[in-house]
Write a protein that holds these residues in place. Structure first.
Motif, PDB file in Angstrom:
ATOM      1  N   GLY A 171       0.880  31.959  18.386  1.00  0.00           N
ATOM      2  CA  GLY A 171       1.587  32.439  19.572  1.00  0.00           C
ATOM      3  C   GLY A 171       2.313  33.744  19.364  1.00  0.00           C
ATOM      4  O   GLY A 171       2.905  34.289  20.304  1.00  0.00           O
ATOM      5  N   GLY A 172       2.277  34.262  18.116  1.00  0.00           N
ATOM      6  CA  GLY A 172       2.908  35.551  17.850  1.00  0.00           C
ATOM      7  C   GLY A 172       2.138  36.688  18.508  1.00  0.00           C
ATOM      8  O   GLY A 172       0.941  36.571  18.815  1.00  0.00           O
ATOM      9  N   ALA A 173       2.810  37.792  18.738  1.00  0.00           N
ATOM     10  CA  ALA A 173       2.185  38.936  19.417  1.00  0.00           C
ATOM     11  C   ALA A 173       1.188  39.617  18.495  1.00  0.00           C
ATOM     12  O   ALA A 173       1.506  39.958  17.356  1.00  0.00           O
ATOM     13  N   SER A 174      -0.041  39.815  19.000  1.00  0.00           N
ATOM     14  CA  SER A 174      -1.043  40.583  18.264  1.00  0.00           C
ATOM     15  C   SER A 174      -1.144  42.004  18.809  1.00  0.00           C
ATOM     16  O   SER A 174      -1.719  42.882  18.184  1.00  0.00           O
ATOM     17  N   SER A 175      -0.629  42.215  20.008  1.00  0.00           N
ATOM     18  CA  SER A 175      -0.495  43.541  20.616  1.00  0.00           C
ATOM     19  C   SER A 175       0.562  43.410  21.719  1.00  0.00           C
ATOM     20  O   SER A 175       1.161  42.343  21.893  1.00  0.00           O
ATOM     21  N   GLN A 176       0.764  44.446  22.478  1.00  0.00           N
ATOM     22  CA  GLN A 176       1.763  44.383  23.550  1.00  0.00           C
ATOM     23  C   GLN A 176       1.330  43.427  24.659  1.00  0.00           C
ATOM     24  O   GLN A 176       2.176  42.875  25.370  1.00  0.00           O
ATOM     25  N   GLN A 177       0.031  43.206  24.816  1.00  0.00           N
ATOM     26  CA  GLN A 177      -0.447  42.357  25.904  1.00  0.00           C
ATOM     27  C   GLN A 177      -1.050  41.029  25.435  1.00  0.00           C
ATOM     28  O   GLN A 177      -1.331  40.152  26.242  1.00  0.00           O
ATOM     29  N   ARG A 190       0.861  -1.191   0.000  1.00  0.00           N
ATOM     30  CA  ARG A 190       0.000   0.000   0.000  1.00  0.00           C
ATOM     31  C   ARG A 190       0.894   1.237   0.000  1.00  0.00           C
ATOM     32  O   ARG A 190       1.995   1.231   0.572  1.00  0.00           O
ATOM     33  N   ALA A 191       0.416   2.271  -0.676  1.00  0.00           N
ATOM     34  CA  ALA A 191       1.171   3.517  -0.743  1.00  0.00           C
ATOM     35  C   ALA A 191       0.973   4.309   0.551  1.00  0.00           C
ATOM     36  O   ALA A 191      -0.131   4.361   1.102  1.00  0.00           O
ATOM     37  N   VAL A 192       2.049   4.917   1.031  1.00  0.00           N
ATOM     38  CA  VAL A 192       2.010   5.743   2.252  1.00  0.00           C
ATOM     39  C   VAL A 192       2.291   7.185   1.839  1.00  0.00           C
ATOM     40  O   VAL A 192       3.265   7.455   1.125  1.00  0.00           O
ATOM     41  N   PHE A 193       1.452   8.105   2.304  1.00  0.00           N
ATOM     42  CA  PHE A 193       1.557   9.508   1.912  1.00  0.00           C
ATOM     43  C   PHE A 193       1.891  10.386   3.112  1.00  0.00           C
ATOM     44  O   PHE A 193       1.648  10.007   4.261  1.00  0.00           O
ATOM     45  N   GLU A 194       2.420  11.575   2.816  1.00  0.00           N
ATOM     46  CA  GLU A 194       2.600  12.592   3.849  1.00  0.00           C
ATOM     47  C   GLU A 194       2.353  13.964   3.227  1.00  0.00           C
ATOM     48  O   GLU A 194       2.497  14.146   2.002  1.00  0.00           O
ATOM     49  N   ASP A 195       1.941  14.911   4.079  1.00  0.00           N
ATOM     50  CA  ASP A 195       1.712  16.255   3.560  1.00  0.00           C
ATOM     51  C   ASP A 195       3.044  16.965   3.348  1.00  0.00           C
ATOM     52  O   ASP A 195       4.041  16.687   4.014  1.00  0.00           O
ATOM     53  N   LEU A 196       3.050  17.891   2.398  1.00  0.00           N
ATOM     54  CA  LEU A 196       4.262  18.615   2.040  1.00  0.00           C
ATOM     55  C   LEU A 196       4.459  19.848   2.930  1.00  0.00           C
ATOM     56  O   LEU A 196       3.663  20.128   3.825  1.00  0.00           O
ATOM     57  N   LEU A 197       5.513  20.574   2.646  1.00  0.00           N
ATOM     58  CA  LEU A 197       5.894  21.753   3.402  1.00  0.00           C
ATOM     59  C   LEU A 197       4.739  22.752   3.514  1.00  0.00           C
ATOM     60  O   LEU A 197       3.983  22.947   2.561  1.00  0.00           O
ATOM     61  N   TYR A 198       4.612  23.362   4.695  1.00  0.00           N
ATOM     62  CA  TYR A 198       3.596  24.388   4.925  1.00  0.00           C
ATOM     63  C   TYR A 198       4.224  25.774   4.851  1.00  0.00           C
ATOM     64  O   TYR A 198       5.358  25.979   5.293  1.00  0.00           O
ATOM     65  N   GLN A 199       3.479  26.710   4.282  1.00  0.00           N
ATOM     66  CA  GLN A 199       3.892  28.113   4.306  1.00  0.00           C
ATOM     67  C   GLN A 199       3.279  28.763   5.549  1.00  0.00           C
ATOM     68  O   GLN A 199       2.062  28.743   5.732  1.00  0.00           O
ATOM     69  N   ASN A 200       4.146  29.309   6.367  1.00  0.00           N
ATOM     70  CA  ASN A 200       3.716  29.932   7.620  1.00  0.00           C
ATOM     71  C   ASN A 200       3.441  31.409   7.365  1.00  0.00           C
ATOM     72  O   ASN A 200       4.350  32.221   7.283  1.00  0.00           O
ATOM     73  N   LEU A 201       2.144  31.742   7.230  1.00  0.00           N
ATOM     74  CA  LEU A 201       1.767  33.123   6.953  1.00  0.00           C
ATOM     75  C   LEU A 201       1.486  33.913   8.227  1.00  0.00           C
ATOM     76  O   LEU A 201       1.525  35.146   8.212  1.00  0.00           O
ATOM     77  N   ARG A 202       1.232  33.210   9.322  1.00  0.00           N
ATOM     78  CA  ARG A 202       0.948  33.879  10.588  1.00  0.00           C
ATOM     79  C   ARG A 202       1.276  32.907  11.719  1.00  0.00           C
ATOM     80  O   ARG A 202       0.660  31.861  11.825  1.00  0.00           O
ATOM     81  N   GLN A 203       2.270  33.245  12.496  1.00  0.00           N
ATOM     82  CA  GLN A 203       2.779  32.328  13.512  1.00  0.00           C
ATOM     83  C   GLN A 203       1.856  32.234  14.714  1.00  0.00           C
ATOM     84  O   GLN A 203       1.511  33.263  15.316  1.00  0.00           O
ATOM     85  N   GLY A 220      -2.482  30.016  14.296  1.00  0.00           N
ATOM     86  CA  GLY A 220      -1.670  30.555  13.215  1.00  0.00           C
ATOM     87  C   GLY A 220      -2.379  30.428  11.885  1.00  0.00           C
ATOM     88  O   GLY A 220      -3.515  29.965  11.805  1.00  0.00           O
ATOM     89  N   LEU A 221      -1.680  30.832  10.837  1.00  0.00           N
ATOM     90  CA  LEU A 221      -2.213  30.738   9.482  1.00  0.00           C
ATOM     91  C   LEU A 221      -1.178  30.001   8.632  1.00  0.00           C
ATOM     92  O   LEU A 221      -0.094  30.528   8.359  1.00  0.00           O
TER      93      LEU A 221
END
Length: 261
Positions: free
Chosen positions: A53-59, A38-51, A65-66
């Motif tokens: 846990g990244g800061a959306s404001s100072q607080q 049987r064939a085994v698949f995996e998803d390819l590289l993802y483009q990280n457009l929005r991390q 993510g996106l």
């Protein structure tokens, strides 16, 4: 939208390969000792457009993510080494391993091959060989004048020569091998596998001992391919191919709309 074209293209390639694997299984539905793949698949590289846990404001920080995936790819063909059915042939040189293990075959280049195909024959020198003429290892010589050959469950081979049933001659012992990771064996065709680093070194012993399956004379192991299951897999792969093809068509239509604006 160009991204979706290339993503769908990877899906079409993957499903084409999947159909290739299914077709190969179906073509070997009557091959002695064949183990389905049987064939085994995996998803390819993802483009990280929005991390995430990244800061959306100072607080505050982003709870999610996106990420945009770029498709799929085939990474392996996994072989299923489950037991096939044992078919009665009544041939004195036909053997089936009931359980784990492989027959050892001496290849012309000096290496050892491994097989589950137990349809053996005798060549012009009286040596037990495969259908391709490769010798069983260790080699077993059938004496001239042999009228009956008996192979015990533990691999002991005895011959009755010149109808002397009172004094059977023991002519050899068949040894089988097992691997810690049978799917890691390399298939080279002719129902033969080769040892690889992934499979690990073989453990050799008498059939019926140390986890090795017993030998049944007068039987061959059939393919473990389920034709109905493979046909279902083919239909699923075909539909997945069509869906990816539809994604290409849809993207093309959206691009056509843009050019008309």
């Amino acid at each position: 939208m160009m991204r979706s074209l290339w993503t769908a293209k990877t899906g079409m390639d993957a499903m084409q390969f999947n159909i290739d694997v299914v077709s190969h299984n179906l073509s070997n539905v009557n091959t002695n000792g064949y183990k389905r793949e049987r064939a085994v698949f995996e998803d390819l590289l993802y483009q990280n457009l929005r991390q995430a846990g990244g800061a959306s404001s100072q607080q505050t920080s982003l709870p999610t993510g996106l990420y945009v995936g770029t498709g799929t790819q085939v990474v392996a063909t996994a072989r299923n080494h489950s037991q096939g059915n044992l078919q009665r042939t009544e041939g004195s040189l036909d053997m089936a391993i009931n359980g784990d293990g492989f027959f050892q075959i001496a290849l012309p280049n000096g290496t050892t091959g491994y097989t589950r195909d137990g349809a053996f024959q005798v060549n012009s020198q009286g040596t037990i060989v495969t259908s391709s003429g490769y010798e069983l290892s260790p080699a077993i010589q059938v004496p001239q004048g042999t009228t009956k050959l008996t192979i015990a469950n533990d691999g002991t081979v005895s011959a009755i020569v010149n109808n002397d049933a009172v004094n059977p001659v023991q002519i050899g012992n068949i040894q089988t091998a097992t691997f810690i990771n049978p799917p890691g064996l390399e298939s080279i065709g002719g129902n033969i596998y080769l040892e690889t680093t992934a499979s690990g070194a073989p453990t050799v012993g008498a059939p019926g001992t140390n986890g090795l399956g017993a030998i049944n004379q007068g039987y061959v192991e059939t393919s473990n391919v389920n034709a109905t299951e493979e046909l279902i897999n083919m239909i699923q792969a075909q539909r997945a191919f069509e869906l990816n093809s539809k994604a290409v068509t849809t993207t093309d239509q959206m691009l056509a709309k843009l050019t008309q604006m």
